[in-house]
Design a protein around this motif. Sequence first.
Motif, short mmCIF file in Angstrom:
data_model
loop_
_atom_site.label_atom_id
_atom_site.label_comp_id
_atom_site.label_asym_id
_atom_site.label_seq_id
_atom_site.Cartn_x
_atom_site.Cartn_y
_atom_site.Cartn_z
N PRO A 14 0.83 -1.21 0.00
CA PRO A 14 0.00 0.00 0.00
C PRO A 14 0.86 1.26 0.00
CG PRO A 14 -0.81 -1.59 1.61
CD PRO A 14 0.53 -2.09 1.15
N SER A 16 0.50 5.80 0.37
CA SER A 16 -0.34 6.94 0.75
C SER A 16 -0.47 7.92 -0.40
CB SER A 16 0.27 7.65 1.95
OG SER A 16 1.49 8.28 1.58
N GLU A 46 -8.36 0.54 1.32
CA GLU A 46 -7.36 0.89 2.32
C GLU A 46 -7.19 -0.28 3.28
OE1 GLU A 46 -7.87 4.93 3.96
OE2 GLU A 46 -9.49 5.14 2.47
N GLY A 51 -5.27 5.54 5.39
CA GLY A 51 -5.04 6.39 4.23
C GLY A 51 -3.98 5.87 3.29
N ARG A 52 -3.75 4.57 3.33
CA ARG A 52 -2.80 3.94 2.41
C ARG A 52 -3.59 3.02 1.48
NH1 ARG A 52 2.43 4.42 3.73
NH2 ARG A 52 3.02 2.40 2.86
N PHE A 53 -3.39 3.20 0.19
CA PHE A 53 -4.24 2.57 -0.81
C PHE A 53 -3.54 1.38 -1.48
CE2 PHE A 53 -5.44 6.97 -0.38
CZ PHE A 53 -6.83 6.94 -0.34
#
Length: 253
Positions: A14, A16, A46, A51-53
């Motif tokens: 992941p 951000s 997430e 807030g990490r995709f």
Amino acid sequence: MLDLLEFFAAHGKPASLAEISQHFGWPRSSTFNLLSTLGARGYLFEPEGRGRFYPTPRWLAIAHTISAAEPIPDTLVRLAGDLNERTGETVCVGAASGGNVIFLEVVQSKARVRYAAEVGQRIPLHATASGQAIMSQWPGRQRTALLRKVEFERYGPGTPMSVEAVEDQIRAGLFRGWFRSASNYSQDLGGVSLPISISERVFSLTVAGPLNRIEVRMPEIAKLMHATVAQHFGPRYLGNEIKGLTTPPLDVI
């Protein structure tokens, strides 16, 4: 969006908004809009909730659906794997896409030094054994129309630099019974290719590797390819389905 997909494929974890924005040099607002849209459509989520995709499996599901609608024939996939085992070199199955060959299946050589081709890779039709094998099965008018659009560029010492030179290499390949490339497009790369016609679709079947290893083996590899094709499609296939191609004696198995 494609750059973003390749970013996740390369990093495998992941990221951000700030990391993505900084990596590409995109404005934060534009990056936020892209991530928000993909998230709303179910293509990003997430996993850490911070807030990490990361991409969702929806991409894979769509890719499977697309592939199932126009799949590579199973016989060709098995043939590529068989040739990889027999030759020890990288084997590619390609099809025409505009002025290029696009690789639809690649079986990598296990050798430390090898041709590292990738599925989706594009190479020019006119300058490669793969492309010339495909074009050899086209009507002359279709081949001429494509070659008139080519901007000839010297990729290596074997690159054909005119329409006449391409046609000469195609005629030589048909007479020889196989198509060859020796630094035609990629420097110090050699390849042997055959056209394969299935349900009116023409594919190229190519065995490729470092030129200093493969060049002396080209006639041997070509005979092995013919014999392996005969095993998978039947001994009469090349003579009946492939227009103009010489078939050598199948005495190598």
